[in-house]
Design a protein around this motif. Structure first.
Motif, PDB file in Angstrom:
ATOM      1  N   ASN A 113      11.233   0.675  -3.955  1.00 44.05           N
ATOM      2  CA  ASN A 113      11.639   1.985  -4.477  1.00 44.05           C
ATOM      3  C   ASN A 113      10.768   2.516  -5.592  1.00 44.05           C
ATOM      4  N   PHE A 114       9.475   2.457  -5.430  1.00 39.05           N
ATOM      5  CA  PHE A 114       8.566   3.062  -6.394  1.00 39.05           C
ATOM      6  C   PHE A 114       8.675   4.577  -6.286  1.00 39.05           C
ATOM      7  N   LYS A 115       8.453   5.247  -7.421  1.00 40.56           N
ATOM      8  CA  LYS A 115       8.532   6.717  -7.438  1.00 40.56           C
ATOM      9  C   LYS A 115       7.271   7.374  -6.904  1.00 40.56           C
ATOM     10  N   GLY A 116       6.111   6.802  -7.262  1.00 39.89           N
ATOM     11  CA  GLY A 116       4.862   7.502  -6.998  1.00 39.89           C
ATOM     12  C   GLY A 116       4.111   6.993  -5.772  1.00 39.89           C
ATOM     13  N   ILE A 117       3.354   7.894  -5.165  1.00 46.37           N
ATOM     14  CA  ILE A 117       2.614   7.556  -3.955  1.00 46.37           C
ATOM     15  C   ILE A 117       1.586   6.457  -4.216  1.00 46.37           C
ATOM     16  N   SER A 118       0.814   6.583  -5.292  1.00 47.25           N
ATOM     17  CA  SER A 118      -0.223   5.565  -5.534  1.00 47.25           C
ATOM     18  C   SER A 118       0.387   4.192  -5.841  1.00 47.25           C
ATOM     19  N   THR A 119       1.504   4.172  -6.559  1.00 48.79           N
ATOM     20  CA  THR A 119       2.155   2.871  -6.827  1.00 48.79           C
ATOM     21  C   THR A 119       2.554   2.228  -5.491  1.00 48.79           C
ATOM     22  N   ILE A 120       3.087   3.057  -4.609  1.00 42.59           N
ATOM     23  CA  ILE A 120       3.488   2.552  -3.282  1.00 42.59           C
ATOM     24  C   ILE A 120       2.275   2.015  -2.526  1.00 42.59           C
ATOM     25  N   THR A 121       1.205   2.814  -2.464  1.00 39.81           N
ATOM     26  CA  THR A 121       0.084   2.409  -1.608  1.00 39.81           C
ATOM     27  C   THR A 121      -0.718   1.262  -2.217  1.00 39.81           C
ATOM     28  N   LEU A 122      -0.607   1.076  -3.546  1.00 42.09           N
ATOM     29  CA  LEU A 122      -1.329  -0.041  -4.178  1.00 42.09           C
ATOM     30  C   LEU A 122      -0.517  -1.322  -4.184  1.00 42.09           C
ATOM     31  N   HIS A 123       0.815  -1.194  -4.227  1.00 45.42           N
ATOM     32  CA  HIS A 123       1.619  -2.389  -4.502  1.00 45.42           C
ATOM     33  C   HIS A 123       2.650  -2.778  -3.455  1.00 45.42           C
ATOM     34  N   THR A 124       2.685  -2.082  -2.326  1.00 44.15           N
ATOM     35  CA  THR A 124       3.670  -2.485  -1.317  1.00 44.15           C
ATOM     36  C   THR A 124       3.134  -3.617  -0.457  1.00 44.15           C
ATOM     37  N   ALA A 125       1.860  -3.533  -0.074  1.00 42.34           N
ATOM     38  CA  ALA A 125       1.298  -4.556   0.816  1.00 42.34           C
ATOM     39  C   ALA A 125       1.276  -5.914   0.114  1.00 42.34           C
ATOM     40  N   ASN A 126       1.231  -6.924   0.911  1.00 42.35           N
ATOM     41  CA  ASN A 126       1.409  -8.301   0.446  1.00 42.35           C
ATOM     42  C   ASN A 126       0.324  -8.814  -0.497  1.00 42.35           C
ATOM     43  N   HIS A 127       0.717  -9.180  -1.715  1.00 41.45           N
ATOM     44  CA  HIS A 127      -0.192  -9.921  -2.587  1.00 41.45           C
ATOM     45  C   HIS A 127       0.165 -11.407  -2.537  1.00 41.45           C
ATOM     46  N   GLU A 128       1.354 -11.683  -1.939  1.00 47.10           N
ATOM     47  CA  GLU A 128       1.861 -13.056  -1.977  1.00 47.10           C
ATOM     48  C   GLU A 128       1.417 -13.774  -0.712  1.00 47.10           C
ATOM     49  N   ASN A 129       0.288 -14.452  -0.791  1.00 47.98           N
ATOM     50  CA  ASN A 129      -0.194 -15.182   0.371  1.00 47.98           C
ATOM     51  C   ASN A 129      -0.661 -16.552  -0.076  1.00 47.98           C
ATOM     52  N   ASP A 130      -0.818 -17.451   0.869  1.00 51.58           N
ATOM     53  CA  ASP A 130      -1.066 -18.853   0.551  1.00 51.58           C
ATOM     54  C   ASP A 130      -2.294 -19.083  -0.320  1.00 51.58           C
ATOM     55  N   ASN A 131      -3.318 -18.235  -0.156  1.00 48.12           N
ATOM     56  CA  ASN A 131      -4.567 -18.487  -0.876  1.00 48.12           C
ATOM     57  C   ASN A 131      -4.843 -17.507  -2.013  1.00 48.12           C
TER      58      ASN A 131
END
Ligand code: PLP
Length: 410
Positions: free
Chosen positions: A5-23
């Motif tokens: 539930n981010f308000k802004g478009i750039s926050t969404i497009t920068l931070h929705t995709a997965n940063h949490e990966n095994d490596n």
């Protein structure tokens, strides 16, 4: 991952995709794999039974696709709530192209005996898919002037088998706009669903779910990707149950899935969607005003001009005006060709929504095979130039137009 539930478009497009990966990869990993392994028979059974079918076989889904899908879900549902006041949940399915996503949309909603209503001036591929493919499967396709409310009501009454109304707004190349909210109200009163092609507006300018749409379609090849580096299509729906069952099943069985590399390019491209759209839109406004005052030009189609027949509809449902322009050269087909040959900054190419400005001449390119009489009905006249305005320096763009228009007049 998941909806934050981010308000802004750039926050969404920068931070929705997965940063949490095994490596600990900062950018979303490209999962270039056809299949996924199981630790045991029991684990396989669990995954097949579960709701998340994205880690089984890539035609069914892939973590790189999921990251792109979740970003687009967040963009299209941004700030919206459901009937209980909770954040709106929607489902997106990433496809190999816009055409693949539209195939899933039509085939999962329509079968022999059903009727689809749409309107004039659609993207060529959409109209051909309706009239050359869908027609063949026994679905009745009716294209009308959908601005005529009485005609729409009459068409619905005469065709109780109507299941879907498909809208494209703004539509290429004359920027015709359709009042999404008004059509949704009429459609829903007749138990008919509405899909909206939001390719040209993008969720930066327009959120069809807020206006009542049931499905949103994107050729993500255009502004969402933004760099012209791959083809992708997205189909989104509000009815989660329907999306996860019938729509997902058709998507998987038709086989129009994306691939991990293109999904990665889309995720990277979308990171600058907001920045790009701001610049695309402000440049387009300046270019449209410049062209509108130029003596070599008979007419400019841009929804930001008060002279555009759908200026009021565009203003009502879009945050700003879409960065797509077409204009009619006084010198007809010859002037059109001369103009296209003379540009030095603008890129000669079909398609739209890339960071650089693209110009094309429909009468001698995309619509060459359509008889003049036919194409003129949709506003595609001999001297019409289509321009997808890029993010170049505005003075460089205007100087290029000035010199190319001077040559077009010779
Ligand atoms: C390009 C486009 C499509 C088709 O998408 P592809 O990605 O080329 O398959 C559909 N609708 C609109 C408005 C488009 O511009």
């Amino acid at each position: 991952m998941g909806k934050k539930n981010f308000k802004g478009i750039s926050t969404i497009t920068l931070h929705t995709a997965n940063h949490e990966n095994d490596n600990f990869s900062h950018t979303t990993p490209i999962y270039a794999t056809s299949t996924f392994t199981f630790g045991s028979a029991e684990e396989g059974m669990e995954r097949f039974k579960g709701d998340d079918k994205t880690r089984l076989y890539t035609r069914w889904g892939n973590p790189t696709f999921t990251a792109a899908e979740q970003t687009i879900e967040a963009l299209e549902s941004r700030g919206l709530t459901d009937e209980h006041g909770a954040p709106l949940q929607v489902k997106a399915l990433l496809h190999a192209s816009g055409q693949a996503a539209m195939t899933t949309l039509f085939f999962s909603n329509l079968s022999a005996g059903d009727t689809l209503i749409s309107h004039y001036s659609l993207y060529g591929g959409s109209q051909e898919l309706m009239q050359k493919v869908l027609n063949e499967t026994g679905v009745k396709v009716i294209l009308i002037d959908i601005h005529d409310e009485a005609l729409l009501l009459e068409t619905l009454k005469a065709n109780p088998s109507t299941k879907l109304i498909h809208l494209e707004t703004p539509a290429n190349p004359t920027l015709q706009c359709v009042d999404i909210k008004a059509i949704c109200t009429i459609a829903h009163a007749h138990n008919v669903k509405v899909s909206v092609d939001n390719t040209v507006a993008t969720p930066y300018l327009q959120q069809p779910f807020a206006l009542g749409a049931d499905f949103i379609f994107h050729s993500a090849t255009k502004f969402l990707n933004g760099h012209g580096s791959a083809l992708h299509g997205v189909l989104l729906g509000k009815d989660l149950e329907f999306m996860h069952t019938k729509v997902w099943k058709w998507h998987v069985l038709l086989g129009g899935n994306s691939n991990a590399f293109d999904a990665y390019l889309l995720i990277q491209g979308m990171k600058t969607l907001e920045l790009r759209m701001e610049k695309h839109c402000s440049n387009a406004e300046k270019v449209a005003n410049y062209l509108n005052a130029h003596p070599a030009i008979a007419h400019v189609n841009y929804t930001g001009l008060a002279s555009h027949p759908h200026h009021a509809i565009a203003k009502k449902q879009m945050k700003q005006h879409a960065p797509l322009i077409s204009f009619e050269l006084k010198g007809g087909i010859d002037a059109g060709k001369k103009f296209i040959n003379a540009v030095e900054v603008c890129t000669r190419a079909v398609s739209l929504g890339t960071v650089d400005t693209l110009v094309s001449h429909p009468a001698s390119m995309t619509h060459m095979s359509i008889p003049k009489i036919e194409r003129e009905k949709y506003g595609i006249t001999d001297g019409l130039i289509r321009m997808s305005v890029g993010i170049e320096n505005i003075e460089d763009l205007e100087a290029d137009l000035a010199q190319a228009l001077a040559k077009a007049q010779l």
